[in-house]
Enzyme design. Sequence first.
Site, mmCIF file in Angstrom:
data_model
loop_
_atom_site.group_PDB
_atom_site.id
_atom_site.type_symbol
_atom_site.label_atom_id
_atom_site.label_comp_id
_atom_site.label_asym_id
_atom_site.label_seq_id
_atom_site.Cartn_x
_atom_site.Cartn_y
_atom_site.Cartn_z
ATOM 1 N N HIS A 61 -26.728 -30.438 -2.742
ATOM 2 C CA HIS A 61 -27.363 -31.731 -3.053
ATOM 3 C C HIS A 61 -27.619 -31.782 -4.551
ATOM 4 O O HIS A 61 -28.653 -31.314 -5.027
ATOM 5 C CB HIS A 61 -28.670 -31.858 -2.242
ATOM 6 N N HIS A 63 -26.727 -34.417 -7.929
ATOM 7 C CA HIS A 63 -26.113 -35.623 -8.509
ATOM 8 C C HIS A 63 -25.637 -35.244 -9.906
ATOM 9 O O HIS A 63 -26.472 -34.871 -10.748
ATOM 10 C CB HIS A 63 -27.135 -36.751 -8.598
ATOM 11 N N HIS A 241 -28.820 -39.672 2.104
ATOM 12 C CA HIS A 241 -30.230 -39.447 1.781
ATOM 13 C C HIS A 241 -31.058 -40.194 2.834
ATOM 14 O O HIS A 241 -30.812 -41.388 3.082
ATOM 15 C CB HIS A 241 -30.577 -40.040 0.415
ATOM 16 N N GLU A 244 -36.666 -39.289 2.401
ATOM 17 C CA GLU A 244 -37.252 -38.821 1.131
ATOM 18 C C GLU A 244 -38.522 -39.645 0.922
ATOM 19 O O GLU A 244 -39.627 -39.115 0.971
ATOM 20 C CB GLU A 244 -36.253 -39.018 -0.015
ATOM 21 N N ASP A 322 -31.006 -31.397 -6.858
ATOM 22 C CA ASP A 322 -31.021 -32.866 -6.909
ATOM 23 C C ASP A 322 -30.606 -33.395 -8.290
ATOM 24 O O ASP A 322 -29.442 -33.721 -8.500
ATOM 25 C CB ASP A 322 -32.403 -33.380 -6.487
ATOM 26 N N ASP A 323 -31.572 -33.486 -9.217
ATOM 27 C CA ASP A 323 -31.303 -33.989 -10.571
ATOM 28 C C ASP A 323 -31.977 -33.052 -11.574
ATOM 29 O O ASP A 323 -32.999 -33.394 -12.183
ATOM 30 C CB ASP A 323 -31.873 -35.413 -10.716
HETATM 31 N N1 ADE Z 1 -30.011 -40.585 -6.962
HETATM 32 C C1 ADE Z 1 -30.215 -39.523 -7.736
HETATM 33 N N2 ADE Z 1 -31.224 -38.795 -7.279
HETATM 34 C C2 ADE Z 1 -31.683 -39.405 -6.157
HETATM 35 C C3 ADE Z 1 -32.705 -39.123 -5.239
HETATM 36 N N3 ADE Z 1 -33.497 -38.066 -5.336
HETATM 37 N N4 ADE Z 1 -32.896 -39.991 -4.218
HETATM 38 C C4 ADE Z 1 -32.128 -41.068 -4.092
HETATM 39 N N5 ADE Z 1 -31.140 -41.368 -4.950
HETATM 40 C C5 ADE Z 1 -30.906 -40.544 -5.973
HETATM 41 ZN ZN ZN Z 2 -30.477 -36.784 -4.212
#
Ligand code: ADE
Ligand code: ZN
Length: 383
Positions: A61, A63, A241, A244, A322-323
């Site tokens: 996971h 991005h 997703h 969340e 994630d990011d």
């Molecule tokens: N795009 C990038 N990170 C995300 C996240 N945590 N939740 C939803 N969309 C995303």
């Molecule tokens: Zn994500």
Amino acid sequence: MKNAINKLGNFINELGKIVFLNRENSLIFSQFEVNLTGLNENKMNKKLENFINEIPKAELHLHIEGTFEPELMFDIASRNHIELKYKSVGELKQAYNFNNLQEFLDLYYEGANVLIHEQDFYDLTFAYLEKIHKQNVVHTEIFFDPQTHTDRGRAFETVIKGIKRALEDGEKQFGITYEIIMCFLRHLNEDEAFKTLEQALPYKDWIIGVGLDSSEVGNPPSKFEKVFEKARNEGFLTVAHAGEEGSSDYIWEALNLLKVSRIDHGNRCLDDEKLVDKLVDLKIPLTMCPLSNLSLKVINDLKKHPAKELLDKNVIVTINSDDPAYFGGYLRKNYFALAEALDLSAADISVLASNSLEYSFLDSAKKLQHLDKISDLLKKFNN
Ligand code: ADE
Ligand code: ZN
């Protein structure tokens, strides 16, 4: 001599505090990430830290646009003659202080605007691979958001070619295997997602699956039922997703309507016991992201992260970043932080890492190789 060593120790400690203070203020210097846990908190035992570092891990996971480090963003903006809203790296980092998912997404989409040429997508992706290579991430399944780029006039081809070329080079140089998953932006409509799917068809062999991301609440999986059906008919695997910020109903929809192989995040499944049982029965993994959850206030304390409770209920949990450029750490740091907050054992860690490989889309022979290595390392740890 001893004095000099002490002085150096104090200096490093101070440096650690600066970094830590900055982290509290969401000014993140992720290049210091290894030191952060060790120097400031010094709670986690060194042996466990080494174990986390050494075991092979997969990332399921991630991005790729979320790996855009501010320094690289400024470099690419400058070579593309684009002026960012922020005057300096420091000013940009100060904006990394989010109250929810939408506040983060606004900044994340703004950052992606500077990506113009194939080489920009290459540089972004290769920089990520260089980082995870040092953390024993042996396999990565990256998301990309084509619409973030095509909606501002970039060709689908430009984006995918840059990402793919970097992944090929990463595999050659570092041995990191990979898959690519293309996400539909759920704040846009289903017709737009259909257009994106059409654009992807010539690159079908490069893209293993489709996913669903962006603003969750108000954009349920049911909105994309038809396009996911078409994607499955074209041979794509599906993930989404869900849970969340959105409710457990969204997780049910992702399972029943989108027929996903994995749920991205899934935190809210704990609101519904039947859903937890269903995830266990179907062996559907959750790709959880501790530092993301903390940054986006899905939880207010890592000690309250549901990963351990879910593991104890036999849910297949995996840990991911994630990011990472926005949330303060790459994959290893997510493991460190969670292990410390939840007092995880080496056995827990090996389950999380084994899950990441076993439930990846990697071929069985390679999976087995990595899983064997994890069990050998666990045996060594226990001896
Ligand atoms: N795009 C990038 N990170 C995300 C996240 N945590 N939740 C939803 N969309 C995303
Ligand atoms: Zn994500």
